[in-house]
Design a protein around this motif. Sequence first.
Motif, PDB file in Angstrom:
ATOM      1  N   LYS A  37      37.529 -28.942   3.748  1.00  0.00           N
ATOM      2  CA  LYS A  37      37.672 -29.039   5.160  1.00  0.00           C
ATOM      3  C   LYS A  37      38.076 -27.793   5.762  1.00  0.00           C
ATOM      4  O   LYS A  37      38.767 -26.972   4.995  1.00  0.00           O
ATOM      5  CB  LYS A  37      38.957 -30.110   5.362  1.00  0.00           C
ATOM      6  CG  LYS A  37      38.234 -31.424   5.029  1.00  0.00           C
ATOM      7  CD  LYS A  37      39.582 -32.583   5.493  1.00  0.00           C
ATOM      8  CE  LYS A  37      39.011 -33.992   4.993  1.00  0.00           C
ATOM      9  NZ  LYS A  37      40.200 -34.944   5.300  1.00  0.00           N
ATOM     10  N   LYS A  38      38.006 -27.613   7.025  1.00  0.00           N
ATOM     11  CA  LYS A  38      38.390 -26.047   7.781  1.00  0.00           C
ATOM     12  C   LYS A  38      39.847 -25.737   7.465  1.00  0.00           C
ATOM     13  O   LYS A  38      40.242 -24.668   7.182  1.00  0.00           O
ATOM     14  CB  LYS A  38      38.120 -26.248   8.926  1.00  0.00           C
ATOM     15  CG  LYS A  38      39.020 -27.028  10.042  1.00  0.00           C
ATOM     16  CD  LYS A  38      38.585 -26.997  11.619  1.00  0.00           C
ATOM     17  CE  LYS A  38      39.403 -27.845  12.244  1.00  0.00           C
ATOM     18  NZ  LYS A  38      38.937 -27.892  13.763  1.00  0.00           N
ATOM     19  N   GLU A  39      40.651 -26.616   7.116  1.00  0.00           N
ATOM     20  CA  GLU A  39      42.072 -26.361   7.002  1.00  0.00           C
ATOM     21  C   GLU A  39      42.377 -25.767   5.611  1.00  0.00           C
ATOM     22  O   GLU A  39      43.269 -24.931   5.548  1.00  0.00           O
ATOM     23  CB  GLU A  39      42.981 -27.857   7.192  1.00  0.00           C
ATOM     24  CG  GLU A  39      43.119 -28.321   8.645  1.00  0.00           C
ATOM     25  CD  GLU A  39      42.030 -28.992   8.960  1.00  0.00           C
ATOM     26  OE1 GLU A  39      41.783 -29.329  10.370  1.00  0.00           O
ATOM     27  OE2 GLU A  39      41.193 -29.298   8.197  1.00  0.00           O
ATOM     28  N   ILE A  40      41.668 -26.253   4.869  1.00  0.00           N
ATOM     29  CA  ILE A  40      41.672 -25.523   3.204  1.00  0.00           C
ATOM     30  C   ILE A  40      41.270 -24.366   3.449  1.00  0.00           C
ATOM     31  O   ILE A  40      41.486 -23.324   2.874  1.00  0.00           O
ATOM     32  CB  ILE A  40      40.796 -26.402   2.349  1.00  0.00           C
ATOM     33  CG1 ILE A  40      41.617 -27.872   2.504  1.00  0.00           C
ATOM     34  CG2 ILE A  40      40.997 -25.730   0.884  1.00  0.00           C
ATOM     35  CD1 ILE A  40      42.786 -27.892   1.852  1.00  0.00           C
ATOM     36  N   ASP A 249      33.140 -25.818  -2.427  1.00  0.00           N
ATOM     37  CA  ASP A 249      33.984 -26.807  -2.977  1.00  0.00           C
ATOM     38  C   ASP A 249      35.440 -26.141  -3.524  1.00  0.00           C
ATOM     39  O   ASP A 249      36.262 -26.863  -4.112  1.00  0.00           O
ATOM     40  CB  ASP A 249      33.391 -27.415  -3.914  1.00  0.00           C
ATOM     41  CG  ASP A 249      32.989 -26.645  -5.293  1.00  0.00           C
ATOM     42  OD1 ASP A 249      33.258 -25.724  -5.246  1.00  0.00           O
ATOM     43  OD2 ASP A 249      32.655 -27.232  -6.303  1.00  0.00           O
ATOM     44  N   GLY A 250      35.464 -24.737  -3.494  1.00  0.00           N
ATOM     45  CA  GLY A 250      36.680 -24.121  -3.879  1.00  0.00           C
ATOM     46  C   GLY A 250      36.678 -23.272  -5.314  1.00  0.00           C
ATOM     47  O   GLY A 250      37.472 -22.823  -5.584  1.00  0.00           O
ATOM     48  N   GLY A 265      39.305 -22.588 -12.917  1.00  0.00           N
ATOM     49  CA  GLY A 265      40.338 -23.210 -12.061  1.00  0.00           C
ATOM     50  C   GLY A 265      39.702 -23.165 -10.702  1.00  0.00           C
ATOM     51  O   GLY A 265      38.695 -22.772 -10.261  1.00  0.00           O
ATOM     52  N   ASN A 266      40.285 -24.066  -9.747  1.00  0.00           N
ATOM     53  CA  ASN A 266      39.779 -24.258  -8.258  1.00  0.00           C
ATOM     54  C   ASN A 266      40.970 -23.663  -7.462  1.00  0.00           C
ATOM     55  O   ASN A 266      42.071 -23.972  -7.459  1.00  0.00           O
ATOM     56  CB  ASN A 266      39.393 -25.648  -7.789  1.00  0.00           C
ATOM     57  CG  ASN A 266      38.819 -25.916  -6.797  1.00  0.00           C
ATOM     58  OD1 ASN A 266      39.179 -25.385  -5.746  1.00  0.00           O
ATOM     59  ND2 ASN A 266      37.507 -26.436  -6.859  1.00  0.00           N
ATOM     60  N   ILE A 267      40.383 -22.852  -6.202  1.00  0.00           N
ATOM     61  CA  ILE A 267      41.218 -22.088  -5.265  1.00  0.00           C
ATOM     62  C   ILE A 267      42.279 -23.246  -4.486  1.00  0.00           C
ATOM     63  O   ILE A 267      43.117 -23.012  -3.889  1.00  0.00           O
ATOM     64  CB  ILE A 267      40.649 -21.214  -4.657  1.00  0.00           C
ATOM     65  CG1 ILE A 267      41.687 -20.305  -3.711  1.00  0.00           C
ATOM     66  CG2 ILE A 267      39.648 -21.757  -3.216  1.00  0.00           C
ATOM     67  CD1 ILE A 267      40.893 -18.958  -2.927  1.00  0.00           C
ATOM     68  N   VAL A 268      41.549 -24.522  -4.232  1.00  0.00           N
ATOM     69  CA  VAL A 268      42.345 -25.425  -3.599  1.00  0.00           C
ATOM     70  C   VAL A 268      43.694 -25.882  -4.291  1.00  0.00           C
ATOM     71  O   VAL A 268      44.688 -26.100  -3.863  1.00  0.00           O
ATOM     72  CB  VAL A 268      41.523 -26.805  -3.691  1.00  0.00           C
ATOM     73  CG1 VAL A 268      42.494 -27.976  -3.241  1.00  0.00           C
ATOM     74  CG2 VAL A 268      40.202 -26.560  -2.938  1.00  0.00           C
ATOM     75  N   ASN A 269      43.778 -25.945  -5.903  1.00  0.00           N
ATOM     76  CA  ASN A 269      44.931 -25.952  -6.557  1.00  0.00           C
ATOM     77  C   ASN A 269      45.532 -24.883  -7.198  1.00  0.00           C
ATOM     78  O   ASN A 269      47.014 -24.927  -7.338  1.00  0.00           O
ATOM     79  CB  ASN A 269      44.341 -27.025  -7.592  1.00  0.00           C
ATOM     80  CG  ASN A 269      43.653 -28.201  -7.483  1.00  0.00           C
ATOM     81  OD1 ASN A 269      44.000 -28.817  -6.408  1.00  0.00           O
ATOM     82  ND2 ASN A 269      42.399 -28.570  -7.741  1.00  0.00           N
TER      83      ASN A 269
END
Length: 385
Positions: A37-40, A249-250, A265-269
């Motif tokens: 999502k754009k907020e991420i 997807d990050g 790892g994922n930049i979301v986390n």
Amino acid sequence: MPIKIKMADISITNLCNLKCKHCGAYVNNKINNTDLKKEIFYKIFNDLNKHECRFIIFSGGEPFVRKDFIDILQHLDILGIKYCILSNGTLITEEIVDKLTTLSNLAFVRISIDFFNFEVFSKWRGINLKDHDFYNVFGWLKAANIPYGVGMTILPENINDIHALLIKSKELGAFFFRGIPVIPIGRASKFKLDSEFYYECFKTMLIAKATHEKRVMRTLLLPEEIGDLYKEVIFCCGGAESEISIDSDGSVSTCPLLKSNPSFGNIVNLPLSEIIPKIRHWKNKTQEAILNDKIDPCWECSDKPECKAGCLTEILSRPGEKLQSMCLKLFWQRIFNEIVVTPDCRRAVNSILYDMQINSKNTLVRDCYRSFPLWKVTLRDNAIF
């Protein structure tokens, strides 16, 4: 020491409205997708800003598939980070161009054209295009004073189209033309390529640059034997050092053409400060394994400590094959033994080396063989990208 990233490649979506046969992206033509999502993305921009990122390349998929893409760019403008957009051009409308004029940090838009014959081009893209509709986008960008260029993926099937596409790019008012060889990944994995193909791309683009680029810049003192300058064209992969790639997807990788390893790892986390060291460790181990392989063509090269086997993505795209990598040094030495070095050719070499000097001081330019100025032909005197 703080981690600094000059540039980020961001795949803003994995969706695309086309089905190009040679697409190197791992795209999705279905409705379901894993786009953030754009907020991420706003949080990702803040993280990049902390690492002093000054330039972002937006690609996909097709960026304009996202209805909120302009909103995302407007938010990025707040941070003052410059960016460009790589698009297939088919979804850009006059209304979208009007919205692009409101952006304060858009450097340029690059539209892909891969074949001169529009019927062939349309078939390769997997949809039925009409040339008069497709080319409208260039007129809209020109009228809006938005810098734009043409991008071409060089294939065995279209390498002879380079000259014609350069002329077409001039007619369309493009600021630049960029032609770069395909890497056999994604849908392009079916291509069986070798160093001879890459050399022909190198040779054709050098001749194109000598023929079509007429800009004048500061003259460098070139030696009589241009081939002696091969040390100037040794590139080491800058992935996770000066640039980073972030998927829709990050997931994070060294390069937009290389799939991410889940272990990074994922930049979301996780913040980039934790992800980048993992990628660097993997990259160093991978390069070390390649350079310590006595069967590898690079084994006896005295310059391998400097280039570290060159383009990592290109090597990993053909696992198990002991082929000579895409070595710009060897290409440089070979071509100046084969061709007659004309004044136009010397001017093109001057242009390449001058741009490399500028690029080495410019935080907006990546350290990657794909940034090699040979691949870009400037079509306007005032166009510097």
